[in-house]
Design a protein around this motif. Structure first.
Motif, mmCIF file in Angstrom:
data_model
loop_
_atom_site.group_PDB
_atom_site.id
_atom_site.type_symbol
_atom_site.label_atom_id
_atom_site.label_comp_id
_atom_site.label_asym_id
_atom_site.label_seq_id
_atom_site.Cartn_x
_atom_site.Cartn_y
_atom_site.Cartn_z
ATOM 1 N N ILE A 1 0.859 -1.178 0.000
ATOM 2 C CA ILE A 1 0.000 0.000 0.000
ATOM 3 C C ILE A 1 0.899 1.233 0.000
ATOM 4 O O ILE A 1 1.968 1.240 0.614
ATOM 5 C CB ILE A 1 -0.943 0.010 1.220
ATOM 6 C CG1 ILE A 1 -1.978 1.127 1.098
ATOM 7 C CG2 ILE A 1 -0.165 0.125 2.512
ATOM 8 C CD1 ILE A 1 -3.066 1.066 2.173
ATOM 9 N N ASP A 2 0.482 2.278 -0.719
ATOM 10 C CA ASP A 2 1.249 3.515 -0.808
ATOM 11 C C ASP A 2 0.344 4.668 -0.372
ATOM 12 O O ASP A 2 -0.551 5.079 -1.103
ATOM 13 C CB ASP A 2 1.735 3.735 -2.241
ATOM 14 C CG ASP A 2 2.593 4.986 -2.385
ATOM 15 O OD1 ASP A 2 2.847 5.650 -1.354
ATOM 16 O OD2 ASP A 2 2.987 5.294 -3.527
ATOM 17 N N LEU A 3 0.587 5.180 0.820
ATOM 18 C CA LEU A 3 -0.240 6.254 1.371
ATOM 19 C C LEU A 3 0.245 7.648 0.974
ATOM 20 O O LEU A 3 -0.351 8.640 1.380
ATOM 21 C CB LEU A 3 -0.281 6.148 2.896
ATOM 22 C CG LEU A 3 -0.950 4.902 3.464
ATOM 23 C CD1 LEU A 3 -0.905 4.933 4.990
ATOM 24 C CD2 LEU A 3 -2.375 4.781 2.979
ATOM 25 N N GLY A 4 1.273 7.719 0.153
ATOM 26 C CA GLY A 4 1.804 9.020 -0.232
ATOM 27 C C GLY A 4 2.471 9.712 0.943
ATOM 28 O O GLY A 4 2.025 10.776 1.371
ATOM 29 N N VAL A 5 3.531 9.114 1.450
ATOM 30 C CA VAL A 5 4.188 9.620 2.663
ATOM 31 C C VAL A 5 4.785 10.997 2.403
ATOM 32 O O VAL A 5 5.538 11.206 1.450
ATOM 33 C CB VAL A 5 5.286 8.651 3.130
ATOM 34 C CG1 VAL A 5 6.001 9.200 4.353
ATOM 35 C CG2 VAL A 5 4.686 7.286 3.431
ATOM 36 N N VAL A 6 4.433 11.942 3.264
ATOM 37 C CA VAL A 6 4.979 13.299 3.196
ATOM 38 C C VAL A 6 6.225 13.416 4.054
ATOM 39 O O VAL A 6 7.226 14.003 3.638
ATOM 40 C CB VAL A 6 3.920 14.331 3.644
ATOM 41 C CG1 VAL A 6 4.510 15.742 3.687
ATOM 42 C CG2 VAL A 6 2.709 14.288 2.726
ATOM 43 N N SER A 7 6.170 12.838 5.230
ATOM 44 C CA SER A 7 7.325 12.855 6.122
ATOM 45 C C SER A 7 7.186 11.711 7.108
ATOM 46 O O SER A 7 6.081 11.222 7.371
ATOM 47 C CB SER A 7 7.435 14.189 6.874
ATOM 48 O OG SER A 7 6.271 14.443 7.631
ATOM 49 N N GLY A 8 8.314 11.289 7.661
ATOM 50 C CA GLY A 8 8.307 10.192 8.615
ATOM 51 C C GLY A 8 8.244 8.846 7.922
ATOM 52 O O GLY A 8 8.463 8.710 6.714
ATOM 53 N N ALA A 9 7.951 7.835 8.694
ATOM 54 C CA ALA A 9 7.864 6.476 8.177
ATOM 55 C C ALA A 9 6.877 5.702 9.022
ATOM 56 O O ALA A 9 6.660 6.005 10.201
ATOM 57 C CB ALA A 9 9.235 5.798 8.205
ATOM 58 N N ALA A 10 6.256 4.704 8.389
ATOM 59 C CA ALA A 10 5.292 3.871 9.103
ATOM 60 C C ALA A 10 5.988 3.151 10.247
ATOM 61 O O ALA A 10 7.058 2.585 10.091
ATOM 62 C CB ALA A 10 4.657 2.875 8.146
ATOM 63 N N ALA A 11 5.380 3.206 11.400
ATOM 64 C CA ALA A 11 5.915 2.535 12.585
ATOM 65 C C ALA A 11 4.726 2.146 13.451
ATOM 66 O O ALA A 11 3.579 2.398 13.105
ATOM 67 C CB ALA A 11 6.875 3.444 13.342
ATOM 68 N N ASN A 12 5.038 1.524 14.592
ATOM 69 C CA ASN A 12 3.970 1.067 15.468
ATOM 70 C C ASN A 12 3.476 2.222 16.331
ATOM 71 O O ASN A 12 3.559 2.192 17.546
ATOM 72 C CB ASN A 12 4.472 -0.075 16.347
ATOM 73 C CG ASN A 12 3.319 -0.960 16.794
ATOM 74 O OD1 ASN A 12 2.191 -0.797 16.336
ATOM 75 N ND2 ASN A 12 3.612 -1.883 17.686
ATOM 76 N N GLY A 13 2.987 3.280 15.661
ATOM 77 C CA GLY A 13 2.480 4.451 16.353
ATOM 78 C C GLY A 13 1.294 4.996 15.596
ATOM 79 O O GLY A 13 0.463 4.237 15.090
ATOM 80 N N LEU A 14 1.218 6.310 15.465
ATOM 81 C CA LEU A 14 0.104 6.966 14.812
ATOM 82 C C LEU A 14 0.572 7.654 13.539
ATOM 83 O O LEU A 14 1.626 8.291 13.519
ATOM 84 C CB LEU A 14 -0.522 8.006 15.757
ATOM 85 C CG LEU A 14 -1.690 8.836 15.193
ATOM 86 C CD1 LEU A 14 -2.922 7.971 15.014
ATOM 87 C CD2 LEU A 14 -1.987 10.015 16.118
ATOM 88 N N SER A 15 -0.219 7.521 12.479
ATOM 89 C CA SER A 15 0.000 8.267 11.247
ATOM 90 C C SER A 15 -1.205 9.165 11.022
ATOM 91 O O SER A 15 -2.336 8.775 11.303
ATOM 92 C CB SER A 15 0.183 7.325 10.055
ATOM 93 O OG SER A 15 1.284 6.456 10.257
ATOM 94 N N ALA A 16 -0.957 10.369 10.502
ATOM 95 C CA ALA A 16 -2.024 11.344 10.291
ATOM 96 C C ALA A 16 -1.936 11.900 8.882
ATOM 97 O O ALA A 16 -0.849 12.003 8.300
ATOM 98 C CB ALA A 16 -1.949 12.474 11.317
ATOM 99 N N SER A 17 -3.086 12.277 8.350
ATOM 100 C CA SER A 17 -3.107 12.918 7.037
ATOM 101 C C SER A 17 -2.486 14.304 7.143
ATOM 102 O O SER A 17 -2.477 14.929 8.218
ATOM 103 C CB SER A 17 -4.536 13.013 6.514
ATOM 104 O OG SER A 17 -5.296 13.921 7.299
ATOM 105 N N ALA A 18 -1.988 14.793 6.006
ATOM 106 C CA ALA A 18 -1.389 16.124 5.995
ATOM 107 C C ALA A 18 -2.418 17.178 6.381
ATOM 108 O O ALA A 18 -2.092 18.155 7.064
ATOM 109 C CB ALA A 18 -0.814 16.412 4.607
ATOM 110 N N TYR A 19 -3.660 16.976 5.968
ATOM 111 C CA TYR A 19 -4.706 17.938 6.313
ATOM 112 C C TYR A 19 -4.915 18.000 7.820
ATOM 113 O O TYR A 19 -4.937 19.085 8.411
ATOM 114 C CB TYR A 19 -6.015 17.555 5.625
ATOM 115 C CG TYR A 19 -7.215 18.263 6.204
ATOM 116 C CD1 TYR A 19 -7.479 19.590 5.877
ATOM 117 C CD2 TYR A 19 -8.070 17.621 7.097
ATOM 118 C CE1 TYR A 19 -8.567 20.262 6.412
ATOM 119 C CE2 TYR A 19 -9.152 18.281 7.646
ATOM 120 C CZ TYR A 19 -9.400 19.601 7.294
ATOM 121 O OH TYR A 19 -10.470 20.268 7.848
#
Length: 881
Positions: free
Chosen positions: A656-674
């Protein structure tokens, strides 16, 4: 004066028919929209699930945050202001394991009935039936119609589910929950008294010994309490509340309040309690406990504690009467948050269109009576008397229109409600409540708008010179340009401010685009003659005589063109913006899964353990499992609900490609740029969240991504979501290197919420189109009826009927062209700004097919509305004389 007004209405029945029709439709729409909004604001689900018990004990069903601000006064006193904001949870946390036994020890308690409520997916059965233990059937009560109570490996269905699915005793059905897939044999059919099921609450019942393992719950979600004989329920409620308060210290010391504790083990690998594997530390207090109060600046936010008579500790409440419904599983109850916004938008659209069209119609009607007003001036009538005459005529006309409009509004409300329910945008339990006060207010509103419009239109008209009664064509006095310019400037400034400073790429974008369109349309209406005059002069040259008449009668062209501007600009903007969002979401959906070789889906979802099994198959080099959920985040003391996804990734290849703006997927929280921009989040920030069942946790922000459309604004570990979302099922498994599996893969479908929202939006466009189309026809008919004398003079001058038909068609074409140009300008401004806010690309048309269909439909309607009344008028013998 009233008698004179009635006499005038009788003498001009044809001239007033258009105004009467506009008032009737406007009041009907106001009444219908008002009933819908009133019904949804006052809607309360019945407490039928707990009808057999007077008291219910449950955990929190919402997140409540209290903002406390202090302000020092000169006298040395301090003023404290408290504001509580709440957000509804999507699930129900389990109650403490020992709570039932403690309640049984309270004097006056006769029986305690535990209810384990959890969503399920059952083959052959529609929707999401709610599972329960068989003992909780007594809470309603459900009684067996056939068969027997469930034992091990058995289940009981309610009669409605059994009938819908064609299920019979002895049939075997597969039941899917977040803990796995199991097969149960149907041992009985049950139903509540006098009906087959509770409204929109399909129920299945399992053996009490199996319900904990199937549901994944560590305790019941609610307790039904029956008082002992001779015990007053109110007195017992007070005792239970006091018992929960006395147990506060013990519960908090032992961590047994159940609100913040992890759920039962074995839920798709989610048995890692205590924040292991980096999920985050648990909070000591659950929803409803004391939180972070105060602050150096005198403003603080804390969780609101339920300390009233129904309150308890850790969010535990004791409910009675109609409040018992709050103890049910949130997913089993109708959610009216969405319908409130939908019906609010419906009444916004209808009210704006009604006021806009009614004002224009009344103004056109008054303008066509200039000769009559001049004649009254020659008889000695003063401008004040004429203004009062016009106002009272308008009142009489609107009152007469309101009588049939009120029942028509009721029919409209029921029809719209049924359609919204059919597309799933409104709960099945929603019922339109007929309220006389709402109908009266709609009539009063329609009368007031008609009266004000008549008075405003008459301000210049009544100043007409008496000598114009002797002329062929009466002309209204000029003036009022300053007022028009000021109104237009204010409206335009408001629209520009909204389009510039409000984030149109957020949830308010569609609503703000509608308001911006409405403000720009108000500016067009205010500047109508001033805009139409140069525009008509520009485009009328090829139209010959029709062009010369249009240039001379530019005010009439403006009056007829404005409804066309409304019809095109308002509806084209909504349609094109909706198409843009749908296209962008589809594009991001495709981009997200472009790296995958296959996507596996199961209707209704699969357990996380099944997704892990699929991801672990031979040949799979990468997998991504998505588990949809809702998450609550606090912003400025206000809890806000957001769509989110639980994500499980395996293997070495990204699926899956979420269009990463910054950071990297990890066992935490990811948020949309908006969302990160709105909340001012940065990588490494620790974000406090409430999950679907009220579980509060804190996760570090490890990644910001851009492809959030049709997906969600937050991404969490799938194990955490599976443990705290009552449904907890995976929607899609995306695979890399799937080999043979790829051949039979199914594509992910659009989320149900997005489909419902799009369907609701399209239905609102249909409502707006219907009303504005009638307004266009009505306005053309009024304008044509007012030209009866003009057409008669042309016939006397030697013009044939065919020539007049062609003249009317050419004038209609000119008017349509002017209306479309102005409408395209308004829609282009709003759609362009909206598009620019979405992805930085300005678009004026978005979808060529939709744009062409809208423009062609408006043009065709305008031509028919302009030609047909003229043909009917020219058929009269009086015009041939």
């Amino acid at each position: 004066m009233i008698r004179l007004a009635l006499g005038t209405l009788r003498q001009h029945r044809g001239a007033y028919l258009g105004t009467f029709l506009a008032a009737l439709l406007a009041i009907a729409l106001l009444a219908g929209g008002g009933l819908l909004l009133f019904s949804v604001l006052t809607a309360k689900p019945p407490a039928d699930r707990f009808a057999a018990v007077p008291l219910v004990v449950s955990g929190p069903r919402e997140v409540s945050l209290e903002t406390v601000s202090t302000k020092s006064k000169k006298e040395g006193k301090t003023k404290v202001k408290r504001k509580v904001k709440t957000e509804r949870l999507g699930g129900a946390p389990p109650l403490p394991a020992g709570l039932a036994d403690r309640i049984r020890s309270v004097p006056g308690v006769g029986a305690v009935i535990a209810d384990y409520a959890f969503p399920t997916r059952v083959e052959r059965l529609p929707g999401t039936p709610i599972g329960h233990g068989w003992s909780s059937a007594a809470l309603t009560p459900y009684g067996l119609r056939s068969g027997q109570a469930p034992g091990a490996g058995q289940m009981v269905l309610d009669a409605e589910l059994a009938g819908t699915g064609g299920v019979r005793l002895g049939d075997e059905l597969r039941v899917t929950t977040r803990t796995g897939v199991r097969t149960f044999r149907v041992s009985g059919i049950a139903a509540p008294p006098a009906r087959d099921a509770l409204p929109a609450q399909g129920a299945i019942f399992l053996a009490d010994t199996e319900v904990a393992a199937v549901s994944g719950l560590s305790g019941p979600t609610a307790l039904g309490i029956r008082p002992a004989a001779g015990t007053d329920p109110a007195t017992l409620q007070d005792r239970l509340v006091e018992m929960t308060r006395r147990g506060e210290a013990t519960d908090r010391a032992g961590g047994a309040d159940g609100v913040g504790a992890e759920q039962a083990a074995g839920v798709g690998g989610a048995d890692r309690a205590g924040g292991a594997d980096g999920v985050g530390a648990e909070q000591a207090a659950g929803v409803g406990g004391a939180g972070r109060a105060g602050g150096a600046d005198g403003v603080g936010v804390r969780e609101a504690a339920g300390a009233d008579r129904a309150g308890g500790v850790g969010g535990i409440v004791v409910l009675s009467g109609d409040e018992r419904v709050r103890g049910d599983l949130p997913g089993a109850l109708p959610d009216y948050i969405g319908p409130i916004s939908i019906f609010g938008f419906v009444i916004g659209i209808t009210a704006f269109a009604a006021v806009f069209v009614l004002t224009g119609t009344v103004t056109l009607s008054v303008r066509q009576r200039l000769r009559e007003l001049a004649l009254l001036r020659t008889a000695g009538a003063t401008p004040g008397q004429l203004r009062r005459l016009l106002g009272r005529e308008a009142v009489v006309l609107a009152v007469l229109a309101g009588l049939p409009a009120a029942p028509l509004g009721v029919v409209f409300a029921h029809a719209v409600s049924a359609r919204f329910q059919a597309i799933g945008a409104v709960p099945e339990q929603f019922v339109v409540r007929e309220n006389v006060l709402i109908l009266i207010l709609a009539i009063v509103g329609g009368v007031l708008v008609t009266y004000v419009a008549a008075r405003l239109a008459g301000r210049r008209a009544v100043r007409i010179a008496p000598t114009q009664a002797l002329t062929e064509t009466a002309t209204a006095p000029t003036g009022g340009r300053v007022v028009r310019l000021v109104a237009a400037l204010v409206s335009t400034a408001g629209a520009v401010g909204l389009l510039t400073f409000v984030p149109l790429d957020g949830p308010l974008g569609m609503g703000m685009s509608f308001i911006s369109s409405a403000l720009l349309l108000c500016a067009v209406a205010a500047l109508g003659p001033m805009l139409v005059r140069p525009l008509t002069a520009l485009v009328s040259r090829p139209f010959g005589l029709a062009g010369r008449i249009g240039r001379a009668e530019y005010r009439r062209v403006a009056a007829v063109a404005v409804p066309l501007v409304l019809m095109f600009a308002l509806n084209a903007t909504m349609l094109l913006n909706g198409k843009l969002l749908e296209r962008l979401a589809a594009g991001q959906q495709q981009d997200r899964f472009a790296v995958a070789d296959a996507q596996v889906t199961v209707p209704g979802g699969m357990p996380l353990a099944e997704a892990e099994r699929i991801a672990g198959q031979a040949g799979v080099t990468g997998a991504a499992a998505l588990l949809p959920t809702r998450v609550i985040v606090a912003q400025g003391g206000k809890p806000e609900d957001h769509p989110a996804q639980g994500l499980l990734t395996t293997g070495t290849d990204a699926a899956i490609d979420l269009g990463v703006v910054s950071g990297a997927a990890a066992n935490g929280l990811s948020a949309s740029a908006y969302l990160a921009r709105q909340y001012h989040w940065r990588l490494g920030d620790h974000i406090e969240l409430w999950l679907a069942d009220g579980h509060r946790t804190t996760l570090p922000l490890t990644m910001i991504y851009s492809r959030n459309r049709g997906f969600g604004d937050l991404v969490l570990p799938a194990a955490l979501v599976a443990a705290h979302d009552p449904k907890g099922l995976v929607s899609t498994v995306s695979l890399r290197g799937a080999g043979q599996l790829a051949a039979g893969a199914a594509q992910p479908v659009r989320a149900g919420d997005a489909a419902n929202q799009q369907g609701a939006w399209e239905l609102m466009v249909v409502i707006s189109l219907g009303f504005t189309a009638i307004a266009v026809v009505n306005t053309f008919a009024i304008a044509t009826a007012g030209r009866r004398r003009e057409f008669a003079d042309l016939r006397l001058a030697g013009a044939t009927a065919g020539q007049l038909h062609r003249l009317a068609a050419a004038e209609a074409l000119l008017t349509v062209l002017v209306g479309l140009l102005l409408g395209a300008t308004v829609s282009g401004i709003v759609v362009g700004a909206f598009s620019l806010a979405q992805d930085g690309v300005p678009r004026l048309i978005v979808d060529g097919g939709t744009y062409a269909a809208m423009a062609g439909g408006v043009a065709a309607l305008g031509l028919v509305a302009g030609v047909l009344p003229a043909r009917l008028l020219l058929r009269r013998r009086a015009l041939a004389v």
